[in-house]
Enzyme design. Structure first.
Site, short mmCIF file in Angstrom:
data_model
loop_
_atom_site.label_atom_id
_atom_site.label_comp_id
_atom_site.label_asym_id
_atom_site.label_seq_id
_atom_site.Cartn_x
_atom_site.Cartn_y
_atom_site.Cartn_z
N LYS A 170 0.78 -1.27 -0.07
CA LYS A 170 0.07 -0.02 0.01
C LYS A 170 0.90 1.19 0.00
CE LYS A 170 -3.16 -2.77 2.84
NZ LYS A 170 -3.92 -2.64 4.09
N ASP A 206 -6.45 -6.14 10.24
CA ASP A 206 -7.86 -5.44 10.04
C ASP A 206 -8.76 -6.62 9.73
OD1 ASP A 206 -6.75 -5.84 7.39
OD2 ASP A 206 -7.31 -3.97 6.62
#
Length: 477
Positions: A170, A206
């Site tokens: 990311k 997450d």
């Protein structure tokens, strides 16, 4: 200005457009093959002898217990998974019926580019600075709170509070973090500041935090999933099959890290010319190939590349693309959502029905003056790319659920899946297409989907609560 040849009548043009977009159409047999290959790599990831070569790493999380409802206290939760970093205070109490009552206060902080791409010390010093700012604002500097850290990058856990960063994703590149214990880096940064104390008791992905947060609402939730900037899933696996961890009894949550699926060539016949360009131009060529077919980080760029192909074939915008449309990254994924929401229900290409105004407005911001048919073709392109994403994602989840059913030797499986992420939440059609294909690929399974509202932070806090209860640590009053 190019003029479309007379051979390109409306009918011919529609046929040629549909022919190009048909590459995105996946047959049910294709999806079953993706599912079968996903399950094969999952099995390889769980086994000691094949783990290193497997594209799906199946990382143990050391989350074995789920919250019971008797864990109470104040917890701090951190959530790092992209350019925004969130600090959250979570108060877990009991309600009048003896269940949970969870109250949250949170603040978002934007991570500067130099912290993302500098050194690990710079990044974690910035994180510690944000924590200090949050504690000051909420008058909590005097308390030593248990802390749960949602860290959404590939990590090899050695315990609930110890995990080695395998590689950044990311857009993060902070040097000196890969190969090191992330919790240790955070503890060191807190120590360097010296103006507050914190008991880091748990670090989770997450997906895991989402699963636990949704379990709080539905005790059948044993799968967590993110479809946003990235795409990943976790689930409760039988301990006897998790060879990387000792023990045979019970279950452990496994973080699949399925975004890397395809690294061993499993997706080659499904990847199109546009996928290859997106991959080559990314910061991690050859990696996260499954994620690049699905997630919000890449969906808009895939659409842009298809639109350029249609322009080059003189099927769109009179064969002329604006400079902005030629610019990499200009067609953001949010435009895909807006195009599809601006024309529901979808009318046939070239018909008079349907609201094209929103599509027209988006395209004019690119310096284009589209015809009604151009608007319809752009809508069809967005639908083709996002539908393939939903179906590919659905094949992966169906693989997970069918494997769980098989492991448990059950004729039928009742399961709840907790989901978070911007694509799942904000795209107007992704959710329905995704749910439909998952159910088609999982016979004899009763699947409920729950959308997580505060998944990452609340889940990390609830996992911290479980860890504290197991360890018997003192909680702040």
């Amino acid at each position: 200005m190019k003029v479309l040849g007379r051979r390109n009548s409306v009918v011919e043009r529609v046929v040629m457009v549909e022919q190009i977009l048909s590459e995105f159409l996946l047959k049910k047999e294709d999806l079953k093959e993706v599912m079968r290959r996903m399950q094969h790599e999952m099995d390889r990831g769980l086994r000691v002898e094949t783990h290193d070569e497997a594209s799906v790493k199946m990382l143990p999380t050391y989350v074995r217990s789920t919250p019971e409802g008797s864990e109470v206290g104040d917890f701090l939760a951190l959530d790092l998974g992209g350019t925004n970093f969130r600090v959250m205070l979570v108060k877990v109490g009991e309600d009048e019926e003896g269940g949970w009552k969870v109250e949250t206060k949170h603040q978002m902080y934007s991570i500067p580019e130099d912290a993302m791409t500098g050194t690990a010390e710079m990044l974690f010093d910035y994180i510690a600075e944000c924590i200090s700012d949050f504690l000051t604002k909420h008058n909590l500097k005097h308390k030593k709170l248990p802390l749960g850290f949602t860290f959404s990058f590939p990590v090899r856990h050695e315990d609930l509070d110890k995990g080695i960063l395998l590689n950044w994703t990311k857009g993060f590149k902070a040097s000196g973090a890969e190969g090191n214990n992330v919790v240790g880096l955070l503890r060191d940064a807190i120590k360097r500041r010296g103006d507050f104390e914190m008991d880091v008791v748990a670090m989770v992905n997450d997906t895991v935090a989402t699963m636990i947060s949704c379990y709080y609402e539905d005790r059948s939730c044993e799968v967590g999933m993110i479809v946003g900037t990235g795409c990943n899933a976790c689930y409760m696996e039988e301990m006897r099959t998790v060879e990387l961890v000792e023990g045979e009894e019970g279950r452990m949550c496994v973080n699949t890290e399925w975004g890397a699926f395809g690294a061993n060539g499993e997706l080659e016949e499904f990847r199109l010319e546009y996928d290859r360009v997106v991959d080559e131009m990314s910061i991690n060529p050859g990696q996260q190939l499954y994620e690049k077919l699905i997630s919000g980080k890449y969906m808009g760029e895939l659409v842009r590349l298809v639109l350029l192909k249609l322009v080059n074939e003189e099927l769109l915008f009179n064969g002329e693309a604006s400079d902005l449309l030629k610019t990499r990254g200009s067609f953001e994924t949010r435009f895909v959502s807006q195009v599809e929401s601006g024309s529901l229900p979808s009318p046939p290409v070239g018909s008079d029905s349907g609201d094209r105004k929103q599509i027209y407005n988006i395209l004019t911001t690119f310096g284009l003056l589209p015809s009604e048919m151009d608007c319809d073709i752009v809508r069809l392109t967005c639908e083709s790319v996002s539908t393939r994403a939903a179906h590919m994602c659905g094949a992966g989840l169906a693989g997970v659920i069918n494997l769980m059913k098989e492991r448990r030797s059950q004729e039928s499986l009742k399961i709840t899946v907790g989901v978070d992420g911007s694509v799942y939440k904000l795209h107007p059609c992704f959710k329905d297409r995704f749910h439909k294909i998952v159910r088609e690929l999982t016979p004899h399974c009763d699947i409920t989907f729950i959308q997580s509202e505060e998944g990452s932070g609340r889940g990390a806090a609830l996992i911290s609560a479980v860890a504290c209860k197991m360890a018997g640590c003192m909680l702040a009053e």
